[in-house]
Design an enzyme around this catalytic site. Structure first.
Site, PDB file in Angstrom:
ATOM      1  N   THR A  45       0.878  -1.158   0.000  1.00 45.13           N
ATOM      2  CA  THR A  45       0.000   0.000   0.000  1.00 45.13           C
ATOM      3  C   THR A  45       0.912   1.202   0.000  1.00 45.13           C
ATOM      4  OG1 THR A  45      -1.623  -1.119   1.334  1.00 45.13           O
ATOM      5  CG2 THR A  45      -1.626   1.278   1.463  1.00 45.13           C
ATOM      6  N   ARG A  77     -12.907  -8.595  -0.614  1.00 42.67           N
ATOM      7  CA  ARG A  77     -12.262  -8.264   0.679  1.00 42.67           C
ATOM      8  C   ARG A  77     -11.748  -6.811   0.659  1.00 42.67           C
ATOM      9  NH1 ARG A  77      -7.007  -6.158   1.986  1.00 42.67           N
ATOM     10  NH2 ARG A  77      -6.457  -6.853   4.071  1.00 42.67           N
ATOM     11  N   GLY A 111      -9.532  -4.025   2.993  1.00 40.55           N
ATOM     12  CA  GLY A 111      -8.613  -3.898   4.129  1.00 40.55           C
ATOM     13  C   GLY A 111      -8.771  -2.552   4.817  1.00 40.55           C
ATOM     14  N   ASP A 112      -7.744  -2.178   5.542  1.00 44.45           N
ATOM     15  CA  ASP A 112      -7.790  -0.950   6.348  1.00 44.45           C
ATOM     16  C   ASP A 112      -7.673   0.337   5.520  1.00 44.45           C
ATOM     17  OD1 ASP A 112      -5.120  -1.904   5.748  1.00 44.45           O
ATOM     18  OD2 ASP A 112      -4.422  -0.153   6.867  1.00 44.45           O
ATOM     19  N   THR A 148      -0.065   0.705   7.055  1.00 42.54           N
ATOM     20  CA  THR A 148       0.114  -0.235   5.954  1.00 42.54           C
ATOM     21  C   THR A 148       0.500  -1.575   6.552  1.00 42.54           C
ATOM     22  OG1 THR A 148       1.323  -0.742   3.923  1.00 42.54           O
ATOM     23  CG2 THR A 148       2.509   0.539   5.560  1.00 42.54           C
ATOM     24  N   GLY A 149       0.252  -2.631   5.804  1.00 43.56           N
ATOM     25  CA  GLY A 149       0.515  -3.983   6.306  1.00 43.56           C
ATOM     26  C   GLY A 149      -0.784  -4.756   6.399  1.00 43.56           C
ATOM     27  N   GLY A 157      -4.096  -5.577   6.809  1.00 43.54           N
ATOM     28  CA  GLY A 157      -5.237  -4.688   6.959  1.00 43.54           C
ATOM     29  C   GLY A 157      -6.258  -5.123   7.988  1.00 43.54           C
TER      30      GLY A 157
HETATM   31  N1  ASP Z   1      -3.031  -2.635   4.307  1.00 38.91           N
HETATM   32  C1  ASP Z   1      -3.270  -3.227   3.007  1.00 38.91           C
HETATM   33  C2  ASP Z   1      -4.498  -4.080   3.098  1.00 38.91           C
HETATM   34  O1  ASP Z   1      -4.602  -4.871   4.014  1.00 38.91           O
HETATM   35  C3  ASP Z   1      -2.145  -4.035   2.471  1.00 38.91           C
HETATM   36  C4  ASP Z   1      -0.769  -3.455   2.581  1.00 38.91           C
HETATM   37  O2  ASP Z   1      -0.557  -2.453   3.221  1.00 38.91           O
HETATM   38  O3  ASP Z   1       0.158  -4.060   2.018  1.00 38.91           O
HETATM   39  O4  ASP Z   1      -5.338  -4.002   2.232  1.00 38.91           O
END
Ligand code: ASP
Length: 299
Positions: A160, A188, A190-191, A211-212, A214
């Site tokens: 992200t 789906r 995410g955050d 990020t990460g 979600g």
């Molecule tokens: N946060 C993002 C999600 O879960 C993915 C990412 O940050 O790599 O959609």
């Protein structure tokens, strides 16, 4: 021009984003313009597997994009989620913010809105991501492990790009764009497009982004939590550390895949922290661009 600091997540896509954001800012753009231009540049680069064109698709082989923007001046926010075939989705999110009374539009209806605003449908799959998708699809796997696998696919995890902007004396904007997790379950979300989870901005205090993984970041309301920690008197670094400590304590599996929070105060101080590993963040202070690594706080 007012003093400006911009932050952007992850190495290659973050570098493209921070450079384009600064270019726009230096040519007289507002913070909203700068963050939008940064994310759009990263989305439109087909060689970046991170976001937008050429990003990794869902389990059906379709790229589904999410994006958001929040302005700390008045807490106005706009977001889109689960959008197929449109880039840059950050620009659609900004249009939701500026041209509708709503905060979020989803899926096909978000796409219809984008088309009504002059965006065109594009095929977001590239030769490379078709090949990676087919390799993933054809791998033998066991039933419910399918989506867990997506979460732990280190090689192909979808990044992200989250960007934060500050201008003196005390204005902040936060924005994010993502293709979500690679091989995610269709539909789906995410955050990243969720106000309070993936981004939050309030000029009274500052802004934060994530990020990460979600699902974990969303359950933690990570960005809102971090801004609220700053409201309580913590510095951005202390606030990020506090959010990550809380996640590690209450959501121990958040250490299985990196979860990151980054924050900037309304005076331009910043920080970042993550649940595991080392997180690269780009920092641009009045045109001086550098990358720094941030780690896991001491527990
Ligand atoms: N946060 C993002 C999600 O879960 C993915 C990412 O940050 O790599 O959609």
């Amino acid at each position: 021009m007012a003093k400006t600091t911009l932050l952007a997540t992850w190495r290659e896509p973050g570098q493209v984003a921070i450079k384009a954001a600064w270019e726009r800012r230096a040519s007289g753009g507002s913070l909203r313009d700068a963050l939008e231009s940064g994310l759009a540049a990263s989305e439109l680069d087909p060689t970046l597997v991170a976001i937008g064109l050429g990003a990794l698709p869902n389990a059906d082989g379709e790229v589904e994009l999410d994006a958001s923007m929040m302005d700390g001046h008045d807490l106005e926010a706009g977001a889109v989620c689960g959008v197929r075939g449109i880039v840059p989705v950050i620009s659609v999110a900004r249009k939701v913010l500026e041209e509708t009374p709503h905060v979020m539009l989803a899926g096909e209806q978000a796409r219809r809105f984008a088309l009504s605003k002059g965006f065109e449908v594009r095929n977001l799959m590239t030769t490379d991501n078709v090949r990676w998708y087919e390799e993933w699809r054809d791998k033998p796997r066991e039933g419910t492990e399918e989506y867990v696998h997506a979460l732990s696919d280190k090689e192909h995890h979808g990044d992200t790009v989250t960007v934060l902007g500050w201008e003196a004396p005390s204005h902040v904007v936060a924005a994010s764009s993502t293709s979500g997790l690679a091989w995610k379950m269709p539909g789906r979300i995410g955050d990243s497009p969720i106000v309070g989870a993936g981004i939050y901005a309030d000029d009274e205090v500052g802004c934060a982004g994530a990020t990460g993984w979600g699902e974990e970041l969303w359950k933690a309301a990570a960005s809102f939590r971090t801004v609220e920690y700053m409201r309580g008197g913590m510095s951005p670094q202390e606030a990020c550390d506090a959010t990550i400590r809380q996640m590690i304590r209450r959501q121990p599996k958040s250490t299985e895949m990196m979860c990151v929070v980054l924050a900037m105060s309304n005076s331009g101080e910043f920080g970042a922290s993550c649940t595991t590993g080392e997180f690269p963040m780009w920092i641009c202070q009045d045109g001086e661009i550098e990358m720094r690594l941030f780690g896991v706080p001491e527990i």
